[in-house]
Write an enzyme that holds these catalytic residues in place. Sequence first.
Site, PDB file in Angstrom:
ATOM      1  N   CYS A   2       0.742  -1.152   0.029  1.00 35.48           N
ATOM      2  CA  CYS A   2       0.116   0.085   0.041  1.00 35.48           C
ATOM      3  C   CYS A   2       0.897   1.222   0.087  1.00 35.48           C
ATOM      4  O   CYS A   2       2.069   1.209  -0.175  1.00 35.48           O
ATOM      5  CB  CYS A   2      -0.773  -0.015   1.218  1.00 35.48           C
ATOM      6  N   ASP A  99      -3.424  -8.597   8.161  1.00 38.59           N
ATOM      7  CA  ASP A  99      -2.277  -8.399   9.193  1.00 38.59           C
ATOM      8  C   ASP A  99      -2.335  -6.930   9.607  1.00 38.59           C
ATOM      9  O   ASP A  99      -1.672  -6.730  10.785  1.00 38.59           O
ATOM     10  CB  ASP A  99      -0.821  -8.651   8.426  1.00 38.59           C
ATOM     11  N   ILE A 288      13.930 -10.678 -17.430  1.00 42.19           N
ATOM     12  CA  ILE A 288      14.239  -9.932 -18.507  1.00 42.19           C
ATOM     13  C   ILE A 288      15.579 -10.021 -19.222  1.00 42.19           C
ATOM     14  O   ILE A 288      16.596 -10.417 -18.667  1.00 42.19           O
ATOM     15  CB  ILE A 288      14.098  -8.419 -17.676  1.00 42.19           C
TER      16      ILE A 288
END
EC number: 6.3.5.4
Length: 651
Positions: A2, A99, A288
Amino acid sequence: MCGIAGFVPRNFVSNPERTLNAMLTRIQHRGPDECGTYLSDRLCMGNVRLSIVDLASGQQPLSTQDGRYWIAYNGEVFNYLELKRDLEIKGHTFKTNCDTEIVVHMYQEYGSECLQHLNGQFAFSIWDEVKDELFLARDRMGIRPLFYSYQKENFVFGSEIKSIFEFPEINRALNHRGLQQVFTFWTTLTPQTIFEDVYELPPGHYAIFNRDKSLTIHRYWDLKYEKNNSLTIETAKNQFQSLFEDSIKLRMRADVPVAAYLSGGLDSTSTTAFIKKMFPEALNTFSIGFEEQDFDETIFQKEVADHLDTRHHSVIFKNDDVIDLFYDVIWHTEIPVLRSAPFPMYKLSKLVRDNDIKVVITGEGADEMLGGYNVFKEAIIRHFWSKYPDSKIRPMLLKKLYPYLPQLQGAGNSMLKLFFGYKLLETDSPIYSHLLRWNNTSRIANHFSEDLRKTLNGKDIVRKYEESVIEKIKNYSPLSKAQYIESTVFMSGYLLSSQGDRMAMGNSVEGRYPFLDHRIIEFCASLPDDFKLNGLNEKYLLKEVVKNVIPQSVLKRPKQAYRAPIAQALLNNKNGFVDDTLASSAIKSFGVFNEKSIAGLITKMRKTPNISEIDNMALMGILSTQILYKQYIEEFRYLKDEEIRKGVVRN
């Protein structure tokens, strides 16, 4: 994963709800799934959420049942289920399965001591309604970012600096001391940032802001090297494997699919192999490759993916991608970069997100914890050489470390002495391992403008750093000294930030790092040196642990440094990017660099077939500084109401 933002207003803020929403809009890439806010006349705090655990009911900010403590949280505490059971025994009840709620209840139960119990990667804020007090905390190694500014008696914080800049009247100016640090250490040294009056909460620290007592900052964890010389290699192997398996098991906890990065090297291959061993179901892996063959590891990536039977996805990084992604990458790093390595990581994380994956496990931390970098070997060779400084043979060992530097491969003794002989005999210095690197990097500061040089006043920031750590590390072994510096400066300040969190979260992807479980860090810090760097054989213990579970070709291949193109990508491009960005008018306007010096650098690089690493880093650092200045100082503007309305996803 977040993003969080908020402020404690001590002076009048005309529209606090709009300000908070603007701050959250700026970091919506960190949490595109949901947004929530807590608003009062004493605190405004919010969260943008990337839903990974408890998708249905994990909205933030959330509170304890009595409404006293409110939390906005960025991160994962991987042992939350175990902590929840302990809290329930103590009488706590919960309304969610996430959590986040565990963390706020842990704070309710233990106060700041709760941090000792958390196994994870996090940055969070908790507001105490009774005490009128804000608590901020950051994980031990600084995997997740947290910044703050205290101006005009308003305390403002956020996961990214761009969020803080949405607060009215926050000063936006380059921090010249921070700039000097970047052009020496590759990063600023916490709590400094590249911007004036904006600070970073150091890893392993918490802060308390009290409306009456102001701001105090406290350390709750530190990296310590205390050797357990009674360990045998067999015991160490068993203990490491047990810790590593548990670390992976915890980091596989999620209510969404978890994938893995696969570079084709030892660290990511080991991590992926253990995931497949413990969770044999289908696993998505991502890698990549490079158009420039000198950097490409595709053949190894494919071999490992086939060997481990993963569902593999790959993308090619083209030289033109450096310029195409330049503005996006620097917008997310919020700091100049001296290498182009973040650019492929940004493109790779986009590939992950395009495949509807939110969580990826990576191998970062193994080099720092287990002695994998060339800087460690280089220090050992220089120590060896210093005993016979006139030796013509000993410096030749250094050529083996850098096969990718063409200017060294044909070098004779005098050239090697010139290149590696800086302060060769100062082996008693606690920062001996990094003196050469930092001296070379600091040469880029020769391109600073005359006014900036006067501002810096010739202060020796390397000496100042040495003074700050000498008491802590003076009795460590040479390897432990080097590991401490690399882990606390380069890894936390650059690797986990510019190359890690910022590139992944720029595409709304959460990275997880099994090697950086604090139990593994502390265990590795206790190992005898030769369990890590055995002669010049790096990561010896890890190789012993995985020798029967990964392909022998990966186990025995020489370490290949992760690199990406710079000069080839920038100077051969025909769209005028370099010339426009470094035009004399732009250089003069920003005032950071000397326009004549920059023009001379570009001319030299365009005429030189083998461009030095210092010039490559100078070019990248100068370009990224100019673009950062343009984005955050010259052209930054507050978001409009319409942009905020469209940008914030409300509960």
